[in-house]
Scaffold this motif. Structure first.
Motif, PDB file in Angstrom:
ATOM      1  N   GLU A   1      59.158  66.137  41.075  1.00  0.00           N
ATOM      2  CA  GLU A   1      59.249  65.968  39.684  1.00  0.00           C
ATOM      3  C   GLU A   1      57.216  66.096  39.843  1.00  0.00           C
ATOM      4  OE1 GLU A   1      56.816  61.570  38.952  1.00  0.00           O
ATOM      5  OE2 GLU A   1      58.243  61.931  41.522  1.00  0.00           O
ATOM      6  N   GLU A   2      56.423  66.854  41.148  1.00  0.00           N
ATOM      7  CA  GLU A   2      55.736  67.511  40.884  1.00  0.00           C
ATOM      8  C   GLU A   2      55.995  68.508  39.742  1.00  0.00           C
ATOM      9  OE1 GLU A   2      53.536  68.515  44.242  1.00  0.00           O
ATOM     10  OE2 GLU A   2      52.825  66.247  44.668  1.00  0.00           O
TER      11      GLU A   2
ATOM     12  N   GLN B   1      56.234  68.643  36.676  1.00  0.00           N
ATOM     13  CA  GLN B   1      55.313  68.119  35.407  1.00  0.00           C
ATOM     14  C   GLN B   1      54.509  69.575  34.865  1.00  0.00           C
ATOM     15  OE1 GLN B   1      52.873  65.579  38.115  1.00  0.00           O
ATOM     16  NE2 GLN B   1      54.445  63.210  37.211  1.00  0.00           N
ATOM     17  N   LYS B   2      54.546  70.611  36.265  1.00  0.00           N
ATOM     18  CA  LYS B   2      53.824  71.401  36.126  1.00  0.00           C
ATOM     19  C   LYS B   2      54.511  72.151  34.836  1.00  0.00           C
ATOM     20  CE  LYS B   2      52.050  71.556  41.130  1.00  0.00           C
ATOM     21  NZ  LYS B   2      51.575  72.504  42.272  1.00  0.00           N
TER      22      LYS B   2
END
Length: 281
Positions: free
Chosen positions: A78-79, A82-83
């Motif tokens: 998920e991180e 997003q990046k």
């Protein structure tokens, strides 16, 4: 007396049971939310001792470790998403599945120094338009053979055309083994009929046996421009060859007798598609 004492004992036990009962919510459902699966696994594994006796984690401990690993991978994915702004994450960030790396398509806003891949299919002779063409082909023993493949070109800013790669060759099929010997300069023209822009260029193509001849082939495609991004695309590509017009005998046409090539026309022999490709490094 005995009956009274037994009844009094039951009443006291009932009252004590009511005091010990935990209050419940509406319709007899407990209002407190149940613990999550991760919490239950952690509570069970921490409270239950190891029954194996050999120092190895039991089944609940293995489940807890697997759940923790999955939770960590989900958080990392998920991180990364997003990046990257919604694009697919690199392969290194996927441990259980192969990720597909995002590749931005090549786009051009100018034909100068642009590179394109052509997917073509054409024949050595045009399709007959009437019975006279069929008779002429029979007299000259002309065969109609199709050739197909791919060709990568670069339209230089000085008007010349570079061949970046030879055409594709199908193994075991000589009819597709056409060789592009040279590509001539390109030009951008605006049509008088529809007021649209067209790119024009030609190439010398060596046709294999049984034709065994070189042919000047002409390419033409409409140049479209995206209104939003101003990105170019080449559409409706056509392949043509130049053929002499057979002048009828007698009359006004007699003045052209013996002057081959004065009366000629372009005849379509195939089509091609174009897609933009990156410039070679």
């Amino acid at each position: 007396t005995l009956a009274f004492s037994w009844g009094q004992g039951c009443s006291n036990a009932f009252q004590a049971g009511r005091r010990m009962t935990k209050p419940v919510g509406r319709l007899g459902v407990n209002n407190s939310s149940p613990p999550s699966i991760f919490s239950r696994l952690e509570m069970s594994s921490s409270s239950k001792p190891d029954n194996n006796g050999n120092g190895e984690p039991d089944e609940l401990e293995r489940l807890r470790q697997a759940a923790s690993k999955l939770r960590a991978e989900a958080q990392a994915a998920e991180e990364a998403l997003q990046k990257s702004g919604g694009r697919t994450a690199p392969k290194s960030q996927f441990s259980s599945a192969e990720g597909v790396e995002y590749v931005k398509p090549t786009e051009y806003t100018d034909l100068n120094d642009s590179c394109w891949e052509l997917t073509y299919r054409f024949s050595n002779e045009p399709e007959s338009k009437n019975d006279n063409d069929d008779e002429n082909n029979d007299k000259n023993n002309l065969q109609r053979i199709f050739y197909s493949g791919k060709l990568q070109l670069k339209f230089r800013n000085d008007g010349y055309t570079d061949v970046l790669s030879p055409s594709d060759k199908d193994e075991g099929n000589s009819s597709n083994d056409a060789t592009f010997q040279k590509c001539w300069g390109w030009d951008l023209e605006t049509s008088d009929q529809d007021s649209l822009d067209y790119i024009l260029f030609s190439a010398d193509v060596r046709l294999p046996p049984p034709i065994s001849a070189s042919e000047r082939v002409y390419f033409q495609a409409r140049v479209d421009r995206d209104e939003g991004k101003d990105v170019l695309s080449l559409r409706d590509g056509s392949v043509t060859v130049k053929r002499n017009i057979e002048a009828p005998a007698g009359g006004w046409w007699g003045i052209f007798r013996g002057a081959d090539g004065i009366l000629a026309q372009f005849r379509q022999v195939g089509e091609f598609r174009c897609r933009a490709i990156a410039r070679p490094r």
